[in-house]
Motif scaffolding. Sequence first.
Motif, PDB file in Angstrom:
ATOM      1  N   GLY A 184       8.807  -0.403   6.398  1.00 57.56           N
ATOM      2  CA  GLY A 184       8.425  -1.713   5.878  1.00 57.56           C
ATOM      3  C   GLY A 184       9.611  -2.537   5.426  1.00 57.56           C
ATOM      4  O   GLY A 184       9.705  -3.740   5.705  1.00 57.56           O
ATOM      5  N   ILE A 185      10.532  -1.891   4.728  1.00 57.83           N
ATOM      6  CA  ILE A 185      11.729  -2.613   4.275  1.00 57.83           C
ATOM      7  C   ILE A 185      12.585  -3.012   5.468  1.00 57.83           C
ATOM      8  O   ILE A 185      13.079  -4.148   5.542  1.00 57.83           O
ATOM      9  CB  ILE A 185      12.521  -1.744   3.268  1.00 57.83           C
ATOM     10  CG1 ILE A 185      11.720  -1.593   1.978  1.00 57.83           C
ATOM     11  CG2 ILE A 185      13.895  -2.346   2.982  1.00 57.83           C
ATOM     12  CD1 ILE A 185      12.284  -0.575   1.010  1.00 57.83           C
ATOM     13  N   TRP A 186      12.746  -2.099   6.423  1.00 57.74           N
ATOM     14  CA  TRP A 186      13.528  -2.400   7.619  1.00 57.74           C
ATOM     15  C   TRP A 186      12.882  -3.541   8.405  1.00 57.74           C
ATOM     16  O   TRP A 186      13.570  -4.433   8.930  1.00 57.74           O
ATOM     17  CB  TRP A 186      13.670  -1.141   8.470  1.00 57.74           C
ATOM     18  CG  TRP A 186      14.641  -1.234   9.601  1.00 57.74           C
ATOM     19  CD1 TRP A 186      15.482  -2.264   9.908  1.00 57.74           C
ATOM     20  CD2 TRP A 186      14.867  -0.254  10.604  1.00 57.74           C
ATOM     21  NE1 TRP A 186      16.212  -1.970  11.036  1.00 57.74           N
ATOM     22  CE2 TRP A 186      15.857  -0.743  11.483  1.00 57.74           C
ATOM     23  CE3 TRP A 186      14.326   1.002  10.851  1.00 57.74           C
ATOM     24  CZ2 TRP A 186      16.304  -0.036  12.575  1.00 57.74           C
ATOM     25  CZ3 TRP A 186      14.785   1.709  11.943  1.00 57.74           C
ATOM     26  CH2 TRP A 186      15.757   1.201  12.792  1.00 57.74           C
ATOM     27  N   PHE A 210       0.826  -1.208   0.000  1.00 57.47           N
ATOM     28  CA  PHE A 210       0.000   0.000   0.000  1.00 57.47           C
ATOM     29  C   PHE A 210       0.862   1.261   0.000  1.00 57.47           C
ATOM     30  O   PHE A 210       0.558   2.240  -0.686  1.00 57.47           O
ATOM     31  CB  PHE A 210      -0.925   0.027   1.216  1.00 57.47           C
ATOM     32  CG  PHE A 210      -2.131  -0.863   1.108  1.00 57.47           C
ATOM     33  CD1 PHE A 210      -2.611  -1.315  -0.108  1.00 57.47           C
ATOM     34  CD2 PHE A 210      -2.805  -1.254   2.256  1.00 57.47           C
ATOM     35  CE1 PHE A 210      -3.722  -2.122  -0.201  1.00 57.47           C
ATOM     36  CE2 PHE A 210      -3.926  -2.065   2.183  1.00 57.47           C
ATOM     37  CZ  PHE A 210      -4.385  -2.497   0.956  1.00 57.47           C
ATOM     38  N   ALA A 211       1.939   1.247   0.780  1.00 53.67           N
ATOM     39  CA  ALA A 211       2.812   2.422   0.866  1.00 53.67           C
ATOM     40  C   ALA A 211       3.505   2.686  -0.470  1.00 53.67           C
ATOM     41  O   ALA A 211       3.611   3.842  -0.906  1.00 53.67           O
ATOM     42  CB  ALA A 211       3.838   2.244   1.982  1.00 53.67           C
ATOM     43  N   VAL A 212       3.959   1.634  -1.141  1.00 51.19           N
ATOM     44  CA  VAL A 212       4.592   1.805  -2.449  1.00 51.19           C
ATOM     45  C   VAL A 212       3.561   2.316  -3.466  1.00 51.19           C
ATOM     46  O   VAL A 212       3.865   3.197  -4.282  1.00 51.19           O
ATOM     47  CB  VAL A 212       5.264   0.495  -2.910  1.00 51.19           C
ATOM     48  CG1 VAL A 212       5.692   0.574  -4.365  1.00 51.19           C
ATOM     49  CG2 VAL A 212       6.452   0.172  -2.018  1.00 51.19           C
ATOM     50  N   PHE A 263       1.968   4.961   7.582  1.00 45.03           N
ATOM     51  CA  PHE A 263       1.094   4.855   6.406  1.00 45.03           C
ATOM     52  C   PHE A 263      -0.255   5.517   6.678  1.00 45.03           C
ATOM     53  O   PHE A 263      -0.786   6.224   5.813  1.00 45.03           O
ATOM     54  CB  PHE A 263       0.882   3.392   6.007  1.00 45.03           C
ATOM     55  CG  PHE A 263      -0.081   3.251   4.865  1.00 45.03           C
ATOM     56  CD1 PHE A 263       0.300   3.586   3.580  1.00 45.03           C
ATOM     57  CD2 PHE A 263      -1.378   2.823   5.084  1.00 45.03           C
ATOM     58  CE1 PHE A 263      -0.592   3.491   2.525  1.00 45.03           C
ATOM     59  CE2 PHE A 263      -2.272   2.724   4.040  1.00 45.03           C
ATOM     60  CZ  PHE A 263      -1.875   3.052   2.751  1.00 45.03           C
ATOM     61  N   SER A 264      -0.784   5.324   7.872  1.00 45.25           N
ATOM     62  CA  SER A 264      -2.069   5.938   8.221  1.00 45.25           C
ATOM     63  C   SER A 264      -1.979   7.459   8.198  1.00 45.25           C
ATOM     64  O   SER A 264      -2.845   8.141   7.635  1.00 45.25           O
ATOM     65  CB  SER A 264      -2.538   5.467   9.594  1.00 45.25           C
ATOM     66  OG  SER A 264      -2.707   4.074   9.607  1.00 45.25           O
ATOM     67  N   ILE A 310       7.395   7.967   2.406  1.00 46.34           N
ATOM     68  CA  ILE A 310       8.746   7.415   2.295  1.00 46.34           C
ATOM     69  C   ILE A 310       9.168   6.767   3.613  1.00 46.34           C
ATOM     70  O   ILE A 310       9.768   5.684   3.619  1.00 46.34           O
ATOM     71  CB  ILE A 310       9.742   8.499   1.838  1.00 46.34           C
ATOM     72  CG1 ILE A 310       9.451   8.877   0.382  1.00 46.34           C
ATOM     73  CG2 ILE A 310      11.183   8.024   1.995  1.00 46.34           C
ATOM     74  CD1 ILE A 310      10.196  10.087  -0.118  1.00 46.34           C
ATOM     75  N   LEU A 311       8.835   7.403   4.735  1.00 42.17           N
ATOM     76  CA  LEU A 311       9.138   6.804   6.046  1.00 42.17           C
ATOM     77  C   LEU A 311       8.423   5.468   6.220  1.00 42.17           C
ATOM     78  O   LEU A 311       8.977   4.526   6.803  1.00 42.17           O
ATOM     79  CB  LEU A 311       8.758   7.759   7.172  1.00 42.17           C
ATOM     80  CG  LEU A 311       9.628   9.000   7.328  1.00 42.17           C
ATOM     81  CD1 LEU A 311       9.044   9.918   8.412  1.00 42.17           C
ATOM     82  CD2 LEU A 311      11.053   8.623   7.660  1.00 42.17           C
ATOM     83  N   SER A 312       7.205   5.377   5.712  1.00 45.56           N
ATOM     84  CA  SER A 312       6.456   4.121   5.803  1.00 45.56           C
ATOM     85  C   SER A 312       7.123   3.025   4.975  1.00 45.56           C
ATOM     86  O   SER A 312       7.241   1.876   5.429  1.00 45.56           O
ATOM     87  CB  SER A 312       5.011   4.332   5.335  1.00 45.56           C
ATOM     88  OG  SER A 312       4.284   3.132   5.429  1.00 45.56           O
TER      89      SER A 312
END
Length: 147
Positions: free
Chosen positions: A75-77, A34-36, A127-128, A69-71
Motif C-alpha cells: 500500500g505504501i509503495w 484496513f491493513a494498518v 490483505f485478503s 506487513i506485506l499488504s
Amino acid sequence: MEERYLADPGGRFVRWQAIQITQLGFVSNLMLGFAVAALGLWVSLLRDTTFQPQCWAKCLFVFSGIVIILSVVSGIWCSLNRLWDFRITAGMARGKWSGEQLAIRSHRSEQLGDRTWLLLYSQIATFSVATILLAAALAFFFLSKLL
C-alpha cells in the motif's frame, strides 16, 4: 483509438479518467487503512497474555502477521508509485520536456501506471490472504472455547 478520445467534444474521457484516478486512490487508501487496522489487531492479540495459540493456530497467526506487513508495504509503495507517476505527468502537462526526453518520460509514466495497478492488486490480494489466515488462526484458537 486514442484519437477518438482526444476528439471527444464533451470531455467524457477526461471526466471518466479523473473518476478512475480518484477511485483508485480511494480503494488503495481504504485497503491501506484496513491493513494498518489489521496489524493493530494482530499486535494487540500478540500482547494479550491470554492469547496463546498452539500448533496450527500459531503458524497461521505468524503467517498472517507477515502477510499483513506485506499488504502495508504494498500500500505504501503503491502510494509512492502514484506520486512519482503524477510528478512525471505534471511535468509533461507543463511542457517541461520535449522530443526524446518527453518520449522517455512518457514511457516511464506508463510503466509507473502499470506498476500502480499491479501494486493495488497485490495490496488487495495480500490483505485478503492475511484476513483469511488471521480468521483461521482465531477460529482454531477460539473453537475449543466455543464448543
